[in-house]
Scaffold this motif. Structure first.
Motif, PDB file in Angstrom:
ATOM      1  N   ILE A  82      58.637  37.505  69.894  1.00 36.84           N
ATOM      2  CA  ILE A  82      60.053  36.972  69.836  1.00 36.84           C
ATOM      3  C   ILE A  82      60.643  37.383  68.447  1.00 36.84           C
ATOM      4  O   ILE A  82      60.081  37.170  67.719  1.00 36.84           O
ATOM      5  N   SER A  83      61.788  38.063  68.555  1.00 33.28           N
ATOM      6  CA  SER A  83      62.187  38.519  67.530  1.00 33.28           C
ATOM      7  C   SER A  83      63.503  37.732  67.020  1.00 33.28           C
ATOM      8  O   SER A  83      63.649  37.678  65.817  1.00 33.28           O
ATOM      9  N   ASN A  84      63.986  36.764  67.751  1.00 31.25           N
ATOM     10  CA  ASN A  84      65.010  35.825  67.338  1.00 31.25           C
ATOM     11  C   ASN A  84      65.226  34.694  68.521  1.00 31.25           C
ATOM     12  O   ASN A  84      64.800  34.862  69.555  1.00 31.25           O
ATOM     13  N   THR A  85      65.498  33.518  67.712  1.00 33.52           N
ATOM     14  CA  THR A  85      65.953  32.382  68.820  1.00 33.52           C
ATOM     15  C   THR A  85      67.191  31.910  68.268  1.00 33.52           C
ATOM     16  O   THR A  85      67.405  31.575  67.305  1.00 33.52           O
ATOM     17  N   ILE A  86      68.204  31.797  68.972  1.00 33.88           N
ATOM     18  CA  ILE A  86      69.477  31.593  68.728  1.00 33.88           C
ATOM     19  C   ILE A  86      69.965  30.417  69.704  1.00 33.88           C
ATOM     20  O   ILE A  86      70.172  30.249  70.922  1.00 33.88           O
ATOM     21  N   PHE A  87      70.483  29.280  69.009  1.00 36.36           N
ATOM     22  CA  PHE A  87      71.344  28.127  69.687  1.00 36.36           C
ATOM     23  C   PHE A  87      72.514  28.745  70.036  1.00 36.36           C
ATOM     24  O   PHE A  87      73.453  29.097  69.627  1.00 36.36           O
ATOM     25  N   SER A  88      72.883  28.673  71.522  1.00 32.38           N
ATOM     26  CA  SER A  88      73.828  29.329  72.336  1.00 32.38           C
ATOM     27  C   SER A  88      74.710  28.565  73.017  1.00 32.38           C
ATOM     28  O   SER A  88      75.700  28.964  73.603  1.00 32.38           O
ATOM     29  N   GLY A  89      74.527  27.174  73.129  1.00 27.15           N
ATOM     30  CA  GLY A  89      75.381  26.520  74.041  1.00 27.15           C
ATOM     31  C   GLY A  89      74.844  24.981  74.133  1.00 27.15           C
ATOM     32  O   GLY A  89      74.052  24.550  73.770  1.00 27.15           O
ATOM     33  N   VAL A  90      75.917  24.093  74.789  1.00 27.67           N
ATOM     34  CA  VAL A  90      75.706  22.523  74.811  1.00 27.67           C
ATOM     35  C   VAL A  90      76.095  22.378  76.535  1.00 27.67           C
ATOM     36  O   VAL A  90      77.122  22.522  76.811  1.00 27.67           O
ATOM     37  N   ILE A  91      75.002  21.893  77.103  1.00 25.26           N
ATOM     38  CA  ILE A  91      75.211  21.600  78.514  1.00 25.26           C
ATOM     39  C   ILE A  91      76.084  20.245  78.789  1.00 25.26           C
ATOM     40  O   ILE A  91      75.957  19.407  78.017  1.00 25.26           O
ATOM     41  N   PHE A  92      76.925  20.406  79.869  1.00 32.31           N
ATOM     42  CA  PHE A  92      77.791  19.342  80.072  1.00 32.31           C
ATOM     43  C   PHE A  92      78.020  18.723  81.562  1.00 32.31           C
ATOM     44  O   PHE A  92      78.634  17.835  81.859  1.00 32.31           O
ATOM     45  N   TYR A  93      77.670  19.804  82.548  1.00 24.80           N
ATOM     46  CA  TYR A  93      78.124  19.435  83.881  1.00 24.80           C
ATOM     47  C   TYR A  93      77.066  20.210  84.742  1.00 24.80           C
ATOM     48  O   TYR A  93      76.469  21.234  84.526  1.00 24.80           O
ATOM     49  N   GLN A  94      76.622  19.359  85.952  1.00 30.52           N
ATOM     50  CA  GLN A  94      75.768  19.928  86.967  1.00 30.52           C
ATOM     51  C   GLN A  94      76.747  20.250  88.231  1.00 30.52           C
ATOM     52  O   GLN A  94      77.155  19.462  88.707  1.00 30.52           O
ATOM     53  N   ILE A  95      76.317  21.583  88.581  1.00 27.77           N
ATOM     54  CA  ILE A  95      77.128  21.879  89.893  1.00 27.77           C
ATOM     55  C   ILE A  95      76.281  21.960  91.016  1.00 27.77           C
ATOM     56  O   ILE A  95      75.474  22.797  90.914  1.00 27.77           O
ATOM     57  N   GLY A  96      76.510  21.168  91.930  1.00 23.26           N
ATOM     58  CA  GLY A  96      75.604  20.890  93.137  1.00 23.26           C
ATOM     59  C   GLY A  96      74.437  20.307  92.970  1.00 23.26           C
ATOM     60  O   GLY A  96      73.877  20.421  91.884  1.00 23.26           O
ATOM     61  N   LYS A  97      73.898  19.499  93.818  1.00 28.21           N
ATOM     62  CA  LYS A  97      72.761  18.650  93.808  1.00 28.21           C
ATOM     63  C   LYS A  97      71.236  19.263  94.317  1.00 28.21           C
ATOM     64  O   LYS A  97      70.383  18.694  94.184  1.00 28.21           O
ATOM     65  N   ALA A  98      71.637  20.310  95.041  1.00 31.80           N
ATOM     66  CA  ALA A  98      70.477  20.945  95.556  1.00 31.80           C
ATOM     67  C   ALA A  98      69.360  21.791  94.685  1.00 31.80           C
ATOM     68  O   ALA A  98      69.953  21.860  93.473  1.00 31.80           O
ATOM     69  N   ASN A  99      68.630  22.271  94.987  1.00 33.40           N
ATOM     70  CA  ASN A  99      67.487  23.133  94.170  1.00 33.40           C
ATOM     71  C   ASN A  99      67.588  24.456  94.682  1.00 33.40           C
ATOM     72  O   ASN A  99      67.021  24.580  96.041  1.00 33.40           O
TER      73      ASN A  99
ATOM     74  N   LEU B 138      73.770  24.596  86.019  1.00 33.77           N
ATOM     75  CA  LEU B 138      74.252  23.803  85.057  1.00 33.77           C
ATOM     76  C   LEU B 138      75.236  24.582  83.960  1.00 33.77           C
ATOM     77  O   LEU B 138      74.978  25.674  83.664  1.00 33.77           O
ATOM     78  N   ARG B 139      76.337  23.790  83.865  1.00 35.99           N
ATOM     79  CA  ARG B 139      77.476  24.608  82.854  1.00 35.99           C
ATOM     80  C   ARG B 139      77.475  24.206  81.644  1.00 35.99           C
ATOM     81  O   ARG B 139      77.116  22.897  81.105  1.00 35.99           O
ATOM     82  N   SER B 140      77.547  25.017  80.765  1.00 32.42           N
ATOM     83  CA  SER B 140      77.467  24.525  79.287  1.00 32.42           C
ATOM     84  C   SER B 140      78.654  25.330  78.482  1.00 32.42           C
ATOM     85  O   SER B 140      79.151  26.431  79.042  1.00 32.42           O
ATOM     86  N   HIS B 141      79.029  24.769  77.386  1.00 36.33           N
ATOM     87  CA  HIS B 141      79.993  25.393  76.385  1.00 36.33           C
ATOM     88  C   HIS B 141      78.887  26.669  75.861  1.00 36.33           C
ATOM     89  O   HIS B 141      77.851  26.318  75.871  1.00 36.33           O
ATOM     90  N   GLY B 142      79.492  27.758  75.562  1.00 34.87           N
ATOM     91  CA  GLY B 142      78.823  28.860  74.760  1.00 34.87           C
ATOM     92  C   GLY B 142      79.104  28.841  73.463  1.00 34.87           C
ATOM     93  O   GLY B 142      79.379  28.155  72.700  1.00 34.87           O
ATOM     94  N   ALA B 143      78.617  30.124  72.903  1.00 32.37           N
ATOM     95  CA  ALA B 143      78.593  30.438  71.495  1.00 32.37           C
ATOM     96  C   ALA B 143      79.772  30.355  70.864  1.00 32.37           C
ATOM     97  O   ALA B 143      79.876  30.037  69.667  1.00 32.37           O
ATOM     98  N   LYS B 144      81.025  30.929  71.640  1.00 35.16           N
ATOM     99  CA  LYS B 144      82.117  30.897  70.792  1.00 35.16           C
ATOM    100  C   LYS B 144      82.681  29.523  70.383  1.00 35.16           C
ATOM    101  O   LYS B 144      83.129  29.296  69.381  1.00 35.16           O
ATOM    102  N   SER B 145      82.241  28.497  71.362  1.00 33.53           N
ATOM    103  CA  SER B 145      82.720  26.874  71.078  1.00 33.53           C
ATOM    104  C   SER B 145      81.865  26.640  70.033  1.00 33.53           C
ATOM    105  O   SER B 145      82.532  25.566  69.248  1.00 33.53           O
ATOM    106  N   ILE B 146      80.782  27.031  69.708  1.00 30.21           N
ATOM    107  CA  ILE B 146      79.944  26.585  68.464  1.00 30.21           C
ATOM    108  C   ILE B 146      80.049  27.183  67.358  1.00 30.21           C
ATOM    109  O   ILE B 146      80.357  26.437  66.567  1.00 30.21           O
TER     110      ILE B 146
END
Length: 290
Positions: free
Chosen positions: A246-263, A267-275
């Motif tokens: 592992i060369s780097n670990t980066i916090f990249s987003g915040v989950i806020f919504y699930q699209i679809g109930k099946a498997n 999962l939709r998240s805000h991304g790095a620009k938002s952070i």
């Protein structure tokens, strides 16, 4: 030129998965209100301001933002990762709520935005988090270079993290904390389906395809949880999987919504620009007003 890593997520060495999970786990928290899990979050700091980044609807729908603004005597439980999951309770009047992204029509759905920063003002309990636990605050100050990294998928794993309510149970507290809960964090490695920008925020769609027997029945409690990028490289030029590191670990987003109930589902998240771009601008504005 560095060798391109092209293998399935389930083929990565167990040591890499465990190392990545351990590097992420220290930043995860779980939020409780009225003794119930209401969502997940990530410990972050901007300059000297420490707090929790989570989805706005976790707070608005399950507590109400007015209770923060009106100095309510209510309490928010914040989980701290030690050998167990301990909970500190913060009075809402000791948390400053910064609205980063709220839906334009007042309805929480896949369109967003859906993001809030809970600044911790109780210095004593903030020190307790740091002194008694393995929890860390991800520093978003002066890290705009991470944005470009989070828009590149080569040689990387993507991880979602949070605490499904299905996996939570009460335990007995000890003298340093208000409560202890038995809670297993979900850290699942996956891939990015797509990215897009809208109204000044960015969005990442994450593919979820559970094959584990103990997978949660629902992702309730995962709202506000984090998306992380784990960058990989080789110790040597052999290209052998056992030479991965592992060369780097980066916090990249915040989950806020699930699209679809099946498997599988998305999962939709805000991304790095938002952070790294939107959040600092709003915190800077609030600092000038206070």
């Amino acid at each position: 030129m560095e060798k391109e890593i092209s293998i399935r997520t389930n083929q990565f060495p167990k040591e890499i998965i465990e190392q990545a999970s351990n590097s992420i786990r220290s930043y995860i928290t779980v939020l409780l209100y009225g003794g119930k899990v209401i969502g997940s979050g990530t410990f972050v700091q901007y300059n000297s301001r420490c707090g929790i980044l989570t989805a706005y609807h976790v707070i608005e729908e399950r507590i109400g933002t007015n209770l923060f603004k009106n100095n309510s005597a209510g309490k928010l439980g914040v989980c701290i990762a030690t050998n167990y999951i301990h909970t500190l309770e913060f009075e809402l009047q000791h948390i400053r709520l910064h609205e980063i992204g709220t839906p334009h029509n007042g309805k929480y759905n896949e369109c967003g935005p859906d993001l809030v920063f809970l600044e911790i003002l109780d210095k004593y309990k903030l020190d307790t988090i740091i002194a008694y636990s393995n929890s860390l605050f991800w520093d978003i100050s002066s890290k705009n270079n991470f944005v470009n990294d989070c828009y590149e998928d080569s040689n990387s794993l993507w991880a979602i993290c949070g605490a499904p309510q299905d996996w939570t149970r009460d335990e007995m507290p000890n003298s340093n904390f208000d409560k202890v809960i038995g809670c297993k964090y979900l850290i699942d490695f996956t891939g990015i389906e797509k990215r897009f920008d809208k109204d000044g925020f960015d969005y990442f769609d994450i593919t979820i395809n559970h094959t584990q027997n103990d997978a949660p029945n629902t992702f309730y409690g995962m709202s506000g949880g984090g998306l992380w990028k784990v960058s990989l490289s080789f110790h040597s030029r052999t290209g052998n999987l056992h030479d991965l590191k592992i060369s780097n670990t980066i916090f990249s987003g915040v989950i806020f919504y699930q699209i679809g109930k099946a498997n599988p589902c998305i999962l939709r998240s805000h991304g790095a620009k938002s952070i790294y771009e939107v959040l600092p601008k709003i915190l800077e504005k609030s600092e000038h007003r206070s």
